[in-house]
Design a protein around this motif. Structure first.
Motif, PDB file in Angstrom:
ATOM      1  N   SER A  96       0.561  -1.395  -0.432  1.00 22.73           N
ATOM      2  CA  SER A  96       0.029  -0.056   0.100  1.00 22.73           C
ATOM      3  C   SER A  96       0.730   1.582   0.205  1.00 22.73           C
ATOM      4  N   SER A 100       0.516   4.028  -2.996  1.00 20.85           N
ATOM      5  CA  SER A 100       0.255   5.195  -2.587  1.00 20.85           C
ATOM      6  C   SER A 100       1.722   6.492  -2.403  1.00 20.85           C
ATOM      7  N   LEU A 104       0.698   5.835   5.821  1.00 19.87           N
ATOM      8  CA  LEU A 104      -0.918   5.590   5.536  1.00 19.87           C
ATOM      9  C   LEU A 104      -0.904   5.736   7.037  1.00 19.87           C
ATOM     10  N   LYS A 143      -6.115   1.741  -0.440  1.00 13.05           N
ATOM     11  CA  LYS A 143      -5.217   2.004  -1.528  1.00 13.05           C
ATOM     12  C   LYS A 143      -5.605   0.668  -2.289  1.00 13.05           C
TER      13      LYS A 143
END
Length: 372
Positions: A96, A100, A104, A143
């Protein structure tokens, strides 16, 4: 066609004597800073000056995941679910973050396990989704998946229905729990002179029950003509034919077996979650039981009489093999297959069947007669 839990694009087959080791070698390429930086650059991902910190998160998470997964191979059921769950958390944190290009915000697992205290059946444990904005699984889902489905909008899922939704262990799950709530429909492909057809064989049941099960397969009526249903040798058989020019909607398991996936009836909708979410959630449930409910888990490991223990062991084995494969396919936006067989050249030689030879002979006779 859905393969390994993701929509198939380019398919890459890697021939190897040890698929699991080769898979991790491929994944661990992203445990090097230069490789991560090249991924950001090649995919136009702007890290807003946080590249160094992001690289450390990705690299550290992958190395931890690999170690957790390796340790789980030798662990017993007393700790294997915990090791695999935390390894999986690290896998999806790395993926993820890589996709991205941003840090996070994760503060919890995003789930709560609700054991059935009056029962020793592991499958009755329910999973309740929480923390839509900073729960781990919810952040990873946002994501990775593009469908906008919020897991916290769903009703609770129990481990039993999750295991019955994973094709690779469907035979064992049905043997353990029965067919009444099965969410995987095995497909048999039959080659005939009139083209290919698919066949579903279900234990003796009514025509209405078969149609009801098929109706829970998303886009079934769009892809298939009305099924032809009959009874043969104690089985109810549904013969399926695709509509012209419609794409296949089946899921192909890691063994090559095809399945139709039926939806879970959830708030008046038939919902099918990605395979990685089913596995992630079930691992969380089992890890929670062995960590926080030893009064349920320990007797299950020692005294199970219904065969559920064998199903759990098979699930852990399949998760260890499939989840890293899914993560690699997500990262590289293609479908990886690691197969324990030797490379074979592409065969473009067409072998004609008896009916095709007859058609060619008949066409040649008609051509010669027309010349006369």
């Amino acid at each position: 066609m859905v393969v390994g839990g993701t929509m198939a694009k380019e398919r890459i087959t890697v021939y190897t004597e040890n698929p699991e080791d080769e898979l991790w070698k491929k994944l661990l390429q992203y445990s090097y800073k230069a490789r991560v930086q090249r991924y950001f650059s090649n995919n136009g991902i702007n890290t807003h000056g946080k590249e160094d910190a992001l690289c450390e998160t990705i690299i550290g998470s992958l190395l931890q995941a690999n170690e957790y997964y390796s340790l789980s191979q030798k662990a017993t059921l007393h700790t294997a679910p915990l090791l695999l769950y935390y390894g999986t958390v690290n896998l999806f944190l790395a993926a993820s973050t890589l996709l991205s290009g941003e840090p996070l915000d994760i503060e919890s697992h995003g789930m709560k396990a609700l054991p059935e205290k009056a029962s020793s059946e592991i499958g009755k444990t329910k999973i309740h989704f929480v923390s839509p904005n900073n729960g781990g699984i919810n952040v990873f889902n946002q994501k990775i998946e593009a469908d906008g489905l919020s897991l916290t909008d769903l009703d609770d899922l129990c481990i039993k229905e999750i295991l019955l939704s994973i094709p690779e262990i469907n035979l064992e799950a049905v043997q353990c729990y029965g067919e009444d709530e099965n969410y995987c429909i095995p497909l048999e492909t039959v080659l005939t002179e009139d083209g290919n057809l698919e066949r579903v064989s279900i234990g003796r049941t009514s025509r209405e029950n078969v149609l009801d099960q098929l109706s829970r397969v998303p886009n079934f009526t769009k892809s298939y003509l009305n099924p032809s249903i009959s009874e043969q040798d104690g089985m109810t058989i549904a013969v399926l034919r695709h509509k012209y020019l419609q794409d296949p909607i089946h899921y192909t398991s890691i063994t090559g077996q095809s399945f139709l996936l039926a939806g879970h009836r959830n708030r008046n909708k038939d919902i099918i979650l990605p395979q990685w979410i089913y596995m992630y959630v079930a691992l969380f449930g089992m890890a929670s039981l062995c960590r926080y409910s030893p009064q349920i888990w320990n007797p299950f490991v020692r005294l199970d009489e219904r065969g559920e223990k064998l199903l759990v062991e098979k699930f852990l084995e399949i998760s260890r093999r499939i989840l890293p494969n899914i993560v690699l396919s997500i990262i590289e936006k293609c479908e990886y297959s690691f197969e324990n067989k030797k490379y074979e050249p592409e065969n473009q030689i067409k072998v004609l069947g008896e009916h095709e030879i007859k058609d060619l002979i008949q066409a040649e006779i008609q051509r010669k007669e027309a010349k006369r």
